[in-house]
Design a protein around this motif. Structure first.
Motif, mmCIF file in Angstrom:
data_model
loop_
_atom_site.group_PDB
_atom_site.id
_atom_site.type_symbol
_atom_site.label_atom_id
_atom_site.label_comp_id
_atom_site.label_asym_id
_atom_site.label_seq_id
_atom_site.Cartn_x
_atom_site.Cartn_y
_atom_site.Cartn_z
ATOM 1 N N LYS A 87 9.914 11.978 -21.309
ATOM 2 C CA LYS A 87 9.992 13.399 -21.648
ATOM 3 C C LYS A 87 10.015 14.271 -20.392
ATOM 4 O O LYS A 87 10.635 15.343 -20.386
ATOM 5 N N ASN A 88 9.370 13.809 -19.342
ATOM 6 C CA ASN A 88 9.201 14.633 -18.149
ATOM 7 C C ASN A 88 10.141 14.281 -17.003
ATOM 8 O O ASN A 88 10.201 15.003 -16.007
ATOM 9 N N VAL A 89 10.885 13.178 -17.123
ATOM 10 C CA VAL A 89 11.742 12.757 -16.020
ATOM 11 C C VAL A 89 12.973 13.672 -15.950
ATOM 12 O O VAL A 89 13.457 14.154 -16.975
ATOM 13 N N PRO A 90 13.487 13.976 -14.746
ATOM 14 C CA PRO A 90 14.730 14.747 -14.640
ATOM 15 C C PRO A 90 15.878 13.980 -15.288
ATOM 16 O O PRO A 90 15.935 12.737 -15.175
ATOM 17 N N PRO A 91 16.825 14.658 -15.970
ATOM 18 C CA PRO A 91 16.889 16.112 -16.138
ATOM 19 C C PRO A 91 16.149 16.618 -17.368
ATOM 20 O O PRO A 91 16.266 17.790 -17.708
ATOM 21 N N PHE A 92 15.394 15.739 -18.056
ATOM 22 C CA PHE A 92 14.744 16.143 -19.298
ATOM 23 C C PHE A 92 13.531 17.042 -19.077
ATOM 24 O O PHE A 92 13.203 17.869 -19.934
ATOM 25 N N GLY A 93 12.845 16.872 -17.960
ATOM 26 C CA GLY A 93 11.586 17.567 -17.718
ATOM 27 C C GLY A 93 11.688 19.071 -17.865
ATOM 28 O O GLY A 93 12.576 19.701 -17.305
ATOM 29 N N GLY A 94 10.776 19.643 -18.642
ATOM 30 C CA GLY A 94 10.738 21.084 -18.867
ATOM 31 C C GLY A 94 11.702 21.566 -19.924
ATOM 32 O O GLY A 94 11.611 22.709 -20.382
ATOM 33 N N LYS A 95 12.628 20.694 -20.336
ATOM 34 C CA LYS A 95 13.644 21.098 -21.307
ATOM 35 C C LYS A 95 13.702 20.150 -22.500
ATOM 36 O O LYS A 95 14.644 20.212 -23.288
ATOM 37 N N SER A 96 12.717 19.264 -22.622
ATOM 38 C CA SER A 96 12.791 18.238 -23.657
ATOM 39 C C SER A 96 11.814 18.513 -24.792
ATOM 40 O O SER A 96 10.761 19.134 -24.614
ATOM 41 N N ASN A 97 12.191 18.032 -25.964
ATOM 42 C CA ASN A 97 11.383 18.133 -27.169
ATOM 43 C C ASN A 97 11.172 16.718 -27.693
ATOM 44 O O ASN A 97 12.145 15.999 -27.947
ATOM 45 N N LEU A 98 9.936 16.307 -27.834
ATOM 46 C CA LEU A 98 9.615 14.954 -28.266
ATOM 47 C C LEU A 98 9.421 14.927 -29.776
ATOM 48 O O LEU A 98 8.681 15.746 -30.332
ATOM 49 N N VAL A 99 10.088 13.997 -30.429
ATOM 50 C CA VAL A 99 9.942 13.832 -31.875
ATOM 51 C C VAL A 99 9.873 12.336 -32.167
ATOM 52 O O VAL A 99 10.643 11.547 -31.617
ATOM 53 N N ILE A 100 8.925 11.932 -33.015
ATOM 54 C CA ILE A 100 8.745 10.509 -33.317
ATOM 55 C C ILE A 100 8.778 10.293 -34.822
ATOM 56 O O ILE A 100 8.529 11.219 -35.611
ATOM 57 N N ASP A 101 9.101 9.071 -35.203
ATOM 58 C CA ASP A 101 8.953 8.664 -36.597
ATOM 59 C C ASP A 101 7.449 8.539 -36.848
ATOM 60 O O ASP A 101 6.797 7.627 -36.336
ATOM 61 N N GLY A 102 6.914 9.461 -37.627
ATOM 62 C CA GLY A 102 5.473 9.503 -37.850
ATOM 63 C C GLY A 102 4.987 8.608 -38.969
ATOM 64 O O GLY A 102 3.807 8.648 -39.327
ATOM 65 N N THR A 103 5.871 7.792 -39.531
ATOM 66 C CA THR A 103 5.487 6.880 -40.598
ATOM 67 C C THR A 103 4.704 5.699 -40.017
ATOM 68 O O THR A 103 4.958 5.275 -38.900
ATOM 69 N N SER A 104 3.742 5.204 -40.768
ATOM 70 C CA SER A 104 2.978 4.018 -40.367
ATOM 71 C C SER A 104 2.292 4.239 -39.014
ATOM 72 O O SER A 104 1.532 5.176 -38.841
ATOM 73 N N ILE A 105 2.599 3.393 -38.010
ATOM 74 C CA ILE A 105 1.895 3.491 -36.733
ATOM 75 C C ILE A 105 2.252 4.764 -35.976
ATOM 76 O O ILE A 105 1.598 5.094 -34.993
ATOM 77 N N GLY A 106 3.269 5.469 -36.436
ATOM 78 C CA GLY A 106 3.611 6.736 -35.795
ATOM 79 C C GLY A 106 2.462 7.731 -35.829
ATOM 80 O O GLY A 106 2.311 8.550 -34.927
ATOM 81 N N ARG A 107 1.630 7.648 -36.850
ATOM 82 C CA ARG A 107 0.470 8.546 -36.933
ATOM 83 C C ARG A 107 -0.513 8.261 -35.811
ATOM 84 O O ARG A 107 -1.115 9.176 -35.246
ATOM 85 N N VAL A 108 -0.673 6.968 -35.479
ATOM 86 C CA VAL A 108 -1.576 6.598 -34.384
ATOM 87 C C VAL A 108 -1.034 7.136 -33.062
ATOM 88 O O VAL A 108 -1.773 7.742 -32.270
ATOM 89 N N VAL A 109 0.247 6.931 -32.822
ATOM 90 C CA VAL A 109 0.857 7.416 -31.585
ATOM 91 C C VAL A 109 0.815 8.937 -31.536
ATOM 92 O O VAL A 109 0.552 9.532 -30.481
ATOM 93 N N SER A 110 1.056 9.594 -32.675
ATOM 94 C CA SER A 110 0.993 11.057 -32.714
ATOM 95 C C SER A 110 -0.396 11.557 -32.348
ATOM 96 O O SER A 110 -0.542 12.518 -31.588
ATOM 97 N N ASP A 111 -1.420 10.903 -32.876
ATOM 98 C CA ASP A 111 -2.796 11.306 -32.546
ATOM 99 C C ASP A 111 -3.069 11.129 -31.044
ATOM 100 O O ASP A 111 -3.728 11.966 -30.418
ATOM 101 N N MET A 112 -2.553 10.047 -30.468
ATOM 102 C CA MET A 112 -2.772 9.809 -29.040
ATOM 103 C C MET A 112 -2.038 10.860 -28.200
ATOM 104 O O MET A 112 -2.573 11.352 -27.197
#
Length: 229
Positions: A87-112
């Protein structure tokens, strides 16, 4: 600009209007168990200032799949660290939006991610055609999400970069989705498995395409609430 705004150069000429477009990136991830593959796709989303018949305007919106990656056999901590670095590496840094599949283990990763104050969306796939958003969580019908990406490709609203890695694998994943009609006459989309037994890259792109179509970058939401956008 560092935040993704793109402003035309007026050369300090007062007769040239100052027009602001944008260039953002959607970093989208499908997350698997430790023995399964996880995958990431990145969509560049931009509308740049351009000259049309002597007028400076914001040009048409362009979305391009520019990066993809697949990995497995890593811990949730490593997955979170990888997503943050990407998310932070150039050229994404400062201009990126992170979105994950929040189903199943995605909730654990989202909480982290939330515990580390990393802005993101967690999309939980449901049945039906509707979608709702509450905070960082989005509930969206899987069929509607797949149809959204299909329409985008059909309309030429999204394309692959000529050098996008794993393009063939992504296309194979997308081709594994089929439409079926239930006994009640309802249309549902099911997913088969391609020859490699994967579906993760396709899901990652479906998540990113849906987010780019329906969700605003979170920094814009925060700025709006603060009165700056």
């Amino acid at each position: 600009m560092p935040d993704g705004r793109v402003v035309n150069d007026t050369h300090q000429d007062p007769a040239i209007p100052r027009v602001t477009g944008f260039q953002n990136y959607w970093v989208a991830a499908d997350l698997g168990q430790a023995h399964d593959y996880s995958a990431v796709c990145v969509i560049k989303d931009q509308a740049l200032p351009t000259v049309d018949e002597g007028r400076v305007i914001v040009g048409s919106r362009e979305r391009t799949v520019v990066f993809a990656d697949r990995f497995r056999g890593v811990s949730y901590v490593d997955v979170v660290d990888h997503l943050i670095r990407l998310k932070n590496v150039p050229p994404f840094g400062g201009k990126s939006n992170l979105v994950i599949d929040g189903t199943s283990i995605g909730r654990v990763v989202s909480d982290m991610l939330h515990e580390q104050n990393v802005p993101h969306f967690a999309i939980q796939m449901t049945g039906g055609q509707e979608w709702t958003k509450k905070g960082r969580y989005v509930n969206a019908g899987k069929t509607a999400m797949i149809e959204t990406l299909a329409v985008m490709f059909a309309a030429g609203e999204i394309k692959f970069a000529h050098d996008c890695p794993l393009r063939a694998e992504i296309e194979a994943d997308l081709a594994s989705f089929t439409t079926q009609t239930t006994a009640a006459g309802n249309q549902i989309i099911t997913q088969g498995r391609n020859g490699s037994g994967h579906g993760d890259l396709g899901i990652a792109l479906i998540v990113g395409g849906f987010a780019s179509q329906h969700l605003k970058p979170q920094r814009m939401e925060v700025a709006h609430l603060s009165g700056y956008y």
